[in-house]
Design an enzyme around this catalytic site. Structure first.
Site, PDB file in Angstrom:
ATOM      1  CB  CYS A  17     -60.670  41.345  62.073  1.00  0.00           C
ATOM      2  SG  CYS A  17     -60.937  41.637  60.314  1.00  0.00           S
ATOM      3  NE  ARG A  23     -59.313  44.708  63.403  1.00  0.00           N
ATOM      4  CZ  ARG A  23     -60.149  44.586  64.427  1.00  0.00           C
ATOM      5  NH1 ARG A  23     -59.664  44.560  65.656  1.00  0.00           N
ATOM      6  NH2 ARG A  23     -61.441  44.498  64.237  1.00  0.00           N
ATOM      7  CG  ASP A 134     -61.901  48.499  64.302  1.00  0.00           C
ATOM      8  OD1 ASP A 134     -61.463  48.847  63.190  1.00  0.00           O
ATOM      9  OD2 ASP A 134     -63.104  48.299  64.535  1.00  0.00           O
TER      10      ASP A 134
HETATM   11  P1  4NP Z   1     -61.741  45.033  60.505  1.00  0.00           P
HETATM   12  O1  4NP Z   1     -62.160  46.590  60.553  1.00  0.00           O
HETATM   13  O2  4NP Z   1     -62.566  44.329  61.538  1.00  0.00           O
HETATM   14  O3  4NP Z   1     -60.278  45.055  60.846  1.00  0.00           O
HETATM   15  O4  4NP Z   1     -62.036  44.570  59.091  1.00  0.00           O
HETATM   16  C1  4NP Z   1     -63.475  47.032  60.486  1.00  0.00           C
HETATM   17  C2  4NP Z   1     -64.170  47.002  59.301  1.00  0.00           C
HETATM   18  C3  4NP Z   1     -65.466  47.478  59.243  1.00  0.00           C
HETATM   19  C4  4NP Z   1     -66.058  47.995  60.373  1.00  0.00           C
HETATM   20  C5  4NP Z   1     -65.369  48.016  61.572  1.00  0.00           C
HETATM   21  C6  4NP Z   1     -64.091  47.541  61.626  1.00  0.00           C
HETATM   22  N1  4NP Z   1     -67.380  48.518  60.308  1.00  0.00           N
HETATM   23  O5  4NP Z   1     -67.845  49.082  61.304  1.00  0.00           O
HETATM   24  O6  4NP Z   1     -68.034  48.412  59.249  1.00  0.00           O
END
Ligand code: 4NP
Length: 165
Positions: A17, A23, A134
């Protein structure tokens, strides 16, 4: 289904992800749980990574850990970025949304590596979504939706690799 079935094979699966704190570590935890339940832990190696390195070294987001724990999943992965080696090491590299998949495709060194890239929601059988949304800026319902989609897709993926009689 995008992956050929071969019950004698061992697989290495990488879930990807953006931040590798919501995720993809949840997908990893759910898949590890399923593998244990089905006695397949020795057949499949699972890991996860992010296309963004800003959270490297961190445990999964506390909200994701709490929601996952309520469903019986312990998330202990430490965030790490995707590396070039991952395209050699893993058989399946599974992205959560268009952004992750585009980034992976741009990183893939050759056509063989490109063919390892798949979309998580293509394995879901009960919940129809074209990506795993997300949850980072969402409320509790966003985290629950992610877990529901991932449980469905992990089961579908495992059944594709090791069909149940
Ligand atoms: P992930 O979620 O991609 O599912 O781990 C996120 C984690 C961090 C961020 C965005 C989405 N961020 O903007 O830091």
């Amino acid at each position: 289904m995008p992956v050929p079935t071969d019950t004698t094979r061992r697989y290495r699966i990488l879930f990807v992800c953006l931040g590798n704190i919501c995720r993809s570590p949840a997908a990893e935890g759910i898949m590890l749980h399923l593998l244990q339940e089905r006695g397949l832990s020795r057949c499949v190696e699972v890991d996860s990574a992010g296309t963004y390195a800003g959270h490297a070294g961190e445990l999964p987001d506390a909200r994701m850990r709490a929601h996952a724990a309520r469903r019986g999943y312990l998330l202990e992965h430490r965030s790490r970025p995707v590396t070039d080696d991952d395209f050699d090491r893993f058989d399946l590299i599974i992205g959560m949304d268009d952004n992750n998949i585009d980034r992976l495709r741009r990183m893939a060194p050759d056509v063989e590596a490109m063919a390892k890239i798949h979309r998580m929601t293509d394995y879901a059988r009960h919940y129809v979504h074209d990506h795993v949304p997300d949850p980072y800026y969402s409320g509790a319902e966003g985290f629950e939706l992610v877990l529901t989609i991932l449980e469905d897709a992990c089961e579908g993926l495992l059944d594709t690799l090791y069909p149940r009689k």
